[in-house]
Design a protein around this motif. Structure first.
Motif, PDB file in Angstrom:
ATOM      1  N   GLU A  84       0.745  -1.250  -0.008  1.00 48.07           N
ATOM      2  CA  GLU A  84      -0.002  -0.046   0.028  1.00 48.07           C
ATOM      3  C   GLU A  84       0.890   1.400  -0.133  1.00 48.07           C
ATOM      4  OE1 GLU A  84      -4.276  -1.007   2.221  1.00 48.07           O
ATOM      5  OE2 GLU A  84      -2.480  -0.439   3.366  1.00 48.07           O
ATOM      6  N   LYS A 141       3.333   2.475  -1.759  1.00 46.26           N
ATOM      7  CA  LYS A 141       3.478   3.150  -2.974  1.00 46.26           C
ATOM      8  C   LYS A 141       1.797   3.178  -3.925  1.00 46.26           C
ATOM      9  CE  LYS A 141       7.935   3.448  -3.082  1.00 46.26           C
ATOM     10  NZ  LYS A 141       9.040   2.393  -3.564  1.00 46.26           N
ATOM     11  N   SER A 142       1.774   4.327  -4.489  1.00 44.70           N
ATOM     12  CA  SER A 142       0.432   4.375  -5.117  1.00 44.70           C
ATOM     13  C   SER A 142       0.176   3.345  -6.193  1.00 44.70           C
ATOM     14  CB  SER A 142       0.415   5.711  -5.834  1.00 44.70           C
ATOM     15  OG  SER A 142       1.347   5.970  -6.749  1.00 44.70           O
ATOM     16  N   SER A 143       1.532   2.806  -6.696  1.00 52.13           N
ATOM     17  CA  SER A 143       1.217   1.616  -7.675  1.00 52.13           C
ATOM     18  C   SER A 143       0.531   0.546  -7.080  1.00 52.13           C
ATOM     19  CB  SER A 143       2.532   1.571  -8.383  1.00 52.13           C
ATOM     20  OG  SER A 143       3.653   1.339  -7.235  1.00 52.13           O
ATOM     21  N   GLY A 144       0.685   0.200  -5.833  1.00 52.23           N
ATOM     22  CA  GLY A 144      -0.141  -1.099  -5.436  1.00 52.23           C
ATOM     23  C   GLY A 144       0.267  -2.375  -5.779  1.00 52.23           C
ATOM     24  N   ARG A 153       2.915  -2.557  -8.644  1.00 58.17           N
ATOM     25  CA  ARG A 153       4.177  -1.974  -8.578  1.00 58.17           C
ATOM     26  C   ARG A 153       5.356  -3.047  -8.973  1.00 58.17           C
ATOM     27  NH1 ARG A 153       5.743  -0.754  -2.433  1.00 58.17           N
ATOM     28  NH2 ARG A 153       8.215  -1.359  -2.333  1.00 58.17           N
TER      29      ARG A 153
END
Ligand code: DGT
Ligand code: MG
Length: 242
Positions: A128, A130-133, A136
Protein backbone atom coordinates in the motif's frame (compact mmCIF):
# COMPACT_ATOMS: atom_id res chain seq x y z
CA UNK A 1 -16.49 -33.76 4.83
CA UNK A 2 -13.15 -35.06 6.00
CA UNK A 3 -10.33 -32.55 5.88
CA UNK A 4 -7.73 -33.07 3.20
CA UNK A 5 -3.98 -32.81 3.30
CA UNK A 6 -2.76 -35.66 5.46
CA UNK A 7 0.96 -36.11 4.82
CA UNK A 8 2.71 -39.33 5.68
CA UNK A 9 6.38 -40.28 5.33
CA UNK A 10 6.91 -44.01 5.68
CA UNK A 11 10.46 -45.12 6.33
CA UNK A 12 11.89 -42.72 3.78
CA UNK A 13 15.53 -42.88 2.78
CA UNK A 14 16.97 -40.45 0.23
CA UNK A 15 20.28 -39.93 -1.55
CA UNK A 16 21.05 -37.06 -3.90
CA UNK A 17 21.75 -38.28 -7.43
CA UNK A 18 25.41 -39.27 -7.66
CA UNK A 19 26.01 -38.97 -3.89
CA UNK A 20 27.24 -41.94 -1.90
CA UNK A 21 25.64 -41.55 1.49
CA UNK A 22 21.94 -40.96 2.14
CA UNK A 23 21.10 -37.50 3.53
CA UNK A 24 17.82 -38.81 4.99
CA UNK A 25 17.43 -42.18 6.68
CA UNK A 26 14.34 -43.99 7.95
CA UNK A 27 12.15 -40.90 8.18
CA UNK A 28 8.62 -41.67 9.38
CA UNK A 29 5.99 -39.19 10.53
CA UNK A 30 2.45 -38.05 9.91
CA UNK A 31 1.19 -34.48 9.57
CA UNK A 32 -2.55 -33.98 9.95
CA UNK A 33 -4.92 -31.35 8.56
CA UNK A 34 -5.63 -28.64 11.13
CA UNK A 35 -2.27 -29.24 12.79
CA UNK A 36 1.18 -27.72 12.63
CA UNK A 37 4.22 -29.96 12.38
CA UNK A 38 7.59 -28.33 12.89
CA UNK A 39 11.03 -29.50 11.85
CA UNK A 40 14.11 -28.16 13.56
CA UNK A 41 17.76 -29.13 13.41
CA UNK A 42 21.21 -27.78 12.73
CA UNK A 43 22.38 -26.59 9.34
CA UNK A 44 22.87 -29.50 6.94
CA UNK A 45 20.59 -31.79 8.99
CA UNK A 46 18.39 -32.42 5.95
CA UNK A 47 15.36 -30.19 6.60
CA UNK A 48 15.15 -28.65 3.12
CA UNK A 49 15.79 -32.02 1.52
CA UNK A 50 12.95 -33.52 3.57
CA UNK A 51 10.37 -30.91 2.55
CA UNK A 52 11.44 -31.10 -1.11
CA UNK A 53 10.24 -34.70 -1.32
CA UNK A 54 6.54 -33.87 -0.97
CA UNK A 55 6.30 -31.61 -4.07
CA UNK A 56 8.58 -34.14 -5.81
CA UNK A 57 11.57 -31.94 -6.45
CA UNK A 58 13.24 -35.31 -5.86
CA UNK A 59 11.87 -38.81 -5.49
CA UNK A 60 12.71 -41.10 -2.61
CA UNK A 61 15.17 -44.00 -2.89
CA UNK A 62 13.08 -46.18 -0.62
CA UNK A 63 9.97 -45.80 1.48
CA UNK A 64 6.90 -43.76 0.60
CA UNK A 65 5.68 -40.18 0.72
CA UNK A 66 1.88 -40.16 0.79
CA UNK A 67 -0.70 -37.42 0.46
CA UNK A 68 -4.11 -38.53 1.76
CA UNK A 69 -2.93 -42.11 1.46
CA UNK A 70 -1.76 -41.87 -2.16
CA UNK A 71 1.99 -42.04 -2.95
CA UNK A 72 3.02 -38.73 -4.51
CA UNK A 73 4.90 -40.71 -7.16
CA UNK A 74 1.45 -41.71 -8.49
CA UNK A 75 0.24 -38.09 -8.76
CA UNK A 76 0.88 -35.71 -11.60
CA UNK A 77 2.64 -32.41 -11.07
CA UNK A 78 -0.49 -30.28 -11.52
CA UNK A 79 -2.36 -32.18 -8.83
CA UNK A 80 0.52 -31.84 -6.39
CA UNK A 81 1.03 -28.13 -7.08
CA UNK A 82 -2.67 -27.40 -6.64
CA UNK A 83 -2.71 -29.19 -3.28
CA UNK A 84 0.71 -28.38 -1.83
CA UNK A 85 2.17 -24.86 -1.59
CA UNK A 86 5.83 -24.65 -0.74
CA UNK A 87 7.54 -21.46 0.33
CA UNK A 88 11.20 -22.17 -0.44
CA UNK A 89 14.08 -21.26 1.83
CA UNK A 90 15.34 -18.91 -0.88
CA UNK A 91 12.10 -17.39 -2.12
CA UNK A 92 12.07 -16.22 -5.73
CA UNK A 93 10.12 -13.38 -7.26
CA UNK A 94 9.60 -12.92 -10.99
CA UNK A 95 10.39 -9.67 -12.72
CA UNK A 96 6.91 -8.26 -13.21
CA UNK A 97 4.29 -6.75 -10.96
CA UNK A 98 3.40 -7.78 -7.42
CA UNK A 99 0.02 -8.87 -8.76
CA UNK A 100 1.68 -11.09 -11.36
CA UNK A 101 3.82 -12.64 -8.62
CA UNK A 102 0.85 -13.31 -6.35
CA UNK A 103 -1.39 -14.79 -9.05
CA UNK A 104 1.30 -17.21 -10.18
CA UNK A 105 -0.30 -20.30 -8.66
CA UNK A 106 -3.91 -19.20 -9.15
CA UNK A 107 -4.46 -16.87 -12.13
CA UNK A 108 -8.20 -16.57 -11.42
CA UNK A 109 -7.75 -15.21 -7.87
CA UNK A 110 -9.71 -12.01 -7.18
CA UNK A 111 -8.05 -8.78 -6.01
CA UNK A 112 -9.79 -9.29 -2.68
CA UNK A 113 -8.09 -12.67 -2.30
CA UNK A 114 -4.71 -11.08 -3.09
CA UNK A 115 -5.18 -8.34 -0.46
CA UNK A 116 -6.40 -10.87 2.04
CA UNK A 117 -3.27 -12.98 1.52
CA UNK A 118 -1.07 -9.87 1.78
CA UNK A 119 -2.74 -8.92 5.04
CA UNK A 120 -2.14 -12.37 6.55
CA UNK A 121 1.48 -12.32 5.34
CA UNK A 122 2.02 -8.89 6.98
CA UNK A 123 2.84 -7.44 3.55
CA UNK A 124 -0.22 -5.24 3.02
CA UNK A 125 1.43 -2.09 4.35
CA UNK A 126 4.43 -2.60 2.12
CA UNK A 127 2.24 -2.92 -0.99
CA UNK A 128 0.00 0.00 0.00
CA UNK A 129 2.88 2.38 0.68
CA UNK A 130 3.36 3.07 -3.05
CA UNK A 131 0.51 4.39 -5.19
CA UNK A 132 1.22 1.71 -7.79
CA UNK A 133 -0.02 -0.86 -5.22
CA UNK A 134 -0.44 -4.29 -6.77
CA UNK A 135 1.01 -2.95 -10.04
CA UNK A 136 4.33 -2.12 -8.42
CA UNK A 137 7.19 -3.62 -10.38
CA UNK A 138 9.52 -6.19 -8.94
CA UNK A 139 12.98 -6.03 -10.51
CA UNK A 140 14.69 -9.08 -11.94
CA UNK A 141 15.73 -11.34 -9.05
CA UNK A 142 13.56 -9.28 -6.67
CA UNK A 143 16.52 -6.99 -5.98
CA UNK A 144 14.37 -3.93 -5.20
CA UNK A 145 12.67 -5.79 -2.35
CA UNK A 146 14.29 -6.67 0.99
CA UNK A 147 14.79 -10.27 2.11
CA UNK A 148 11.98 -10.04 4.67
CA UNK A 149 9.60 -8.51 2.12
CA UNK A 150 10.51 -11.21 -0.39
CA UNK A 151 9.68 -13.84 2.22
CA UNK A 152 6.35 -12.21 3.00
CA UNK A 153 5.36 -11.87 -0.67
CA UNK A 154 6.31 -15.49 -1.15
CA UNK A 155 4.12 -16.48 1.83
CA UNK A 156 1.25 -14.40 0.39
CA UNK A 157 1.65 -16.19 -2.94
CA UNK A 158 1.30 -19.54 -1.19
CA UNK A 159 -1.83 -18.35 0.66
CA UNK A 160 -3.52 -17.26 -2.58
CA UNK A 161 -3.62 -20.85 -3.84
CA UNK A 162 -5.46 -22.10 -0.71
CA UNK A 163 -3.77 -25.51 -0.75
CA UNK A 164 -4.36 -28.50 1.53
CA UNK A 165 -0.72 -28.45 2.64
CA UNK A 166 1.66 -25.57 3.35
CA UNK A 167 5.42 -26.04 3.55
CA UNK A 168 7.35 -23.15 5.03
CA UNK A 169 11.10 -23.68 4.76
CA UNK A 170 12.69 -21.24 7.15
CA UNK A 171 10.21 -18.64 5.91
CA UNK A 172 10.15 -16.50 9.03
CA UNK A 173 13.87 -16.13 9.72
CA UNK A 174 14.31 -12.73 8.05
CA UNK A 175 11.45 -11.26 10.11
CA UNK A 176 11.86 -9.59 13.45
CA UNK A 177 10.41 -11.55 16.37
CA UNK A 178 7.28 -9.37 16.68
CA UNK A 179 6.41 -9.59 12.97
CA UNK A 180 7.12 -13.32 13.03
CA UNK A 181 4.65 -13.75 15.92
CA UNK A 182 1.95 -11.58 14.25
CA UNK A 183 2.32 -13.38 10.96
CA UNK A 184 2.04 -16.83 12.49
CA UNK A 185 -1.03 -15.84 14.49
CA UNK A 186 -2.75 -14.56 11.34
CA UNK A 187 -1.59 -17.61 9.45
CA UNK A 188 -3.03 -19.94 12.03
CA UNK A 189 -6.46 -18.34 11.66
CA UNK A 190 -6.31 -18.64 7.85
CA UNK A 191 -5.01 -22.20 7.64
CA UNK A 192 -7.27 -23.93 10.12
CA UNK A 193 -8.23 -26.76 7.78
CA UNK A 194 -4.82 -27.20 6.18
CA UNK A 195 -1.75 -29.17 7.14
CA UNK A 196 1.09 -26.81 8.02
CA UNK A 197 4.71 -27.93 8.03
CA UNK A 198 7.22 -25.38 9.29
CA UNK A 199 10.99 -25.67 9.09
CA UNK A 200 12.56 -23.24 11.53
CA UNK A 201 15.82 -22.11 13.04
CA UNK A 202 14.28 -20.19 15.93
CA UNK A 203 12.59 -22.10 18.70
CA UNK A 204 10.12 -19.24 19.31
CA UNK A 205 8.75 -19.80 15.78
CA UNK A 206 7.72 -23.37 16.52
CA UNK A 207 7.14 -23.53 20.27
CA UNK A 208 3.36 -23.75 19.75
CA UNK A 209 3.50 -26.47 17.06
CA UNK A 210 1.44 -29.62 17.69
CA UNK A 211 4.51 -31.76 17.11
CA UNK A 212 8.17 -30.99 16.59
CA UNK A 213 10.62 -33.31 14.84
CA UNK A 214 14.26 -32.86 15.77
CA UNK A 215 16.41 -33.74 12.78
CA UNK A 216 20.09 -34.49 13.11
CA UNK A 217 22.33 -35.84 10.39
CA UNK A 218 19.38 -37.02 8.28
CA UNK A 219 17.56 -38.81 11.08
CA UNK A 220 14.70 -37.92 13.39
CA UNK A 221 16.43 -38.12 16.76
CA UNK A 222 13.57 -36.85 18.91
CA UNK A 223 9.94 -35.81 18.57
CA UNK A 224 7.30 -34.25 20.78
CA UNK A 225 5.88 -30.93 21.85
CA UNK A 226 8.12 -28.06 22.92
CA UNK A 227 7.55 -28.84 26.60
CA UNK A 228 8.19 -32.55 26.12
CA UNK A 229 11.39 -31.93 24.17
CA UNK A 230 12.69 -29.51 26.78
CA UNK A 231 12.50 -32.42 29.23
CA UNK A 232 13.66 -35.27 27.01
CA UNK A 233 15.84 -34.07 24.14
CA UNK A 234 19.46 -32.98 24.67
CA UNK A 235 19.64 -32.00 20.97
CA UNK A 236 16.59 -29.76 21.36
CA UNK A 237 17.99 -28.26 24.55
CA UNK A 238 21.17 -27.40 22.67
CA UNK A 239 19.15 -25.62 19.98
CA UNK A 240 17.18 -23.72 22.61
CA UNK A 241 20.38 -22.56 24.28
CA UNK A 242 22.17 -21.62 21.05
P1 DGT B 1 19.99 -25.43 6.49
O1 DGT B 1 18.99 -24.92 5.53
O2 DGT B 1 21.35 -24.84 6.28
O3 DGT B 1 19.55 -25.28 7.93
O4 DGT B 1 20.22 -27.03 6.25
P2 DGT B 1 19.13 -28.17 5.93
O5 DGT B 1 18.79 -28.86 7.19
O6 DGT B 1 18.00 -27.60 5.14
O7 DGT B 1 19.97 -29.20 5.05
P3 DGT B 1 19.78 -29.61 3.51
O8 DGT B 1 18.59 -30.49 3.36
O9 DGT B 1 19.87 -28.42 2.63
O10 DGT B 1 21.09 -30.47 3.26
C1 DGT B 1 21.27 -31.75 3.83
C2 DGT B 1 22.52 -32.38 3.26
O11 DGT B 1 22.36 -32.62 1.87
C3 DGT B 1 23.78 -31.54 3.39
O12 DGT B 1 24.83 -32.41 3.67
C4 DGT B 1 23.97 -30.93 2.02
C5 DGT B 1 23.36 -31.96 1.10
N1 DGT B 1 22.72 -31.37 -0.09
C6 DGT B 1 21.78 -30.40 -0.11
N2 DGT B 1 21.39 -30.13 -1.35
C7 DGT B 1 22.12 -30.96 -2.16
C8 DGT B 1 22.14 -31.18 -3.57
O13 DGT B 1 21.42 -30.54 -4.36
N3 DGT B 1 23.03 -32.14 -4.02
C9 DGT B 1 23.82 -32.86 -3.18
N4 DGT B 1 24.64 -33.78 -3.69
N5 DGT B 1 23.80 -32.68 -1.85
C10 DGT B 1 22.96 -31.75 -1.35
MG1 MG C 1 17.53 -25.73 4.50
Amino acid sequence: AEKKGRVEFRDVTFKYPGAEAPVLSNISFTAEPGKTLAIIGSTGAGKTTLVSLLPRLYDVASGDVLLDGVPVTKMDASEITSRVSAVPQKPYLFSGTIEHNLRFGKPEATDEELWDALETAQAKGFVEEKSSGLNRRIAQGGTNVSGGQRQRLSIARALVTKPNVYLFDDSFSALDVATDARLRKALKAKTRDATVIIVAQRVSTIADADEILVLDNGRIVDRGTHDELLETSPTYQEIVES
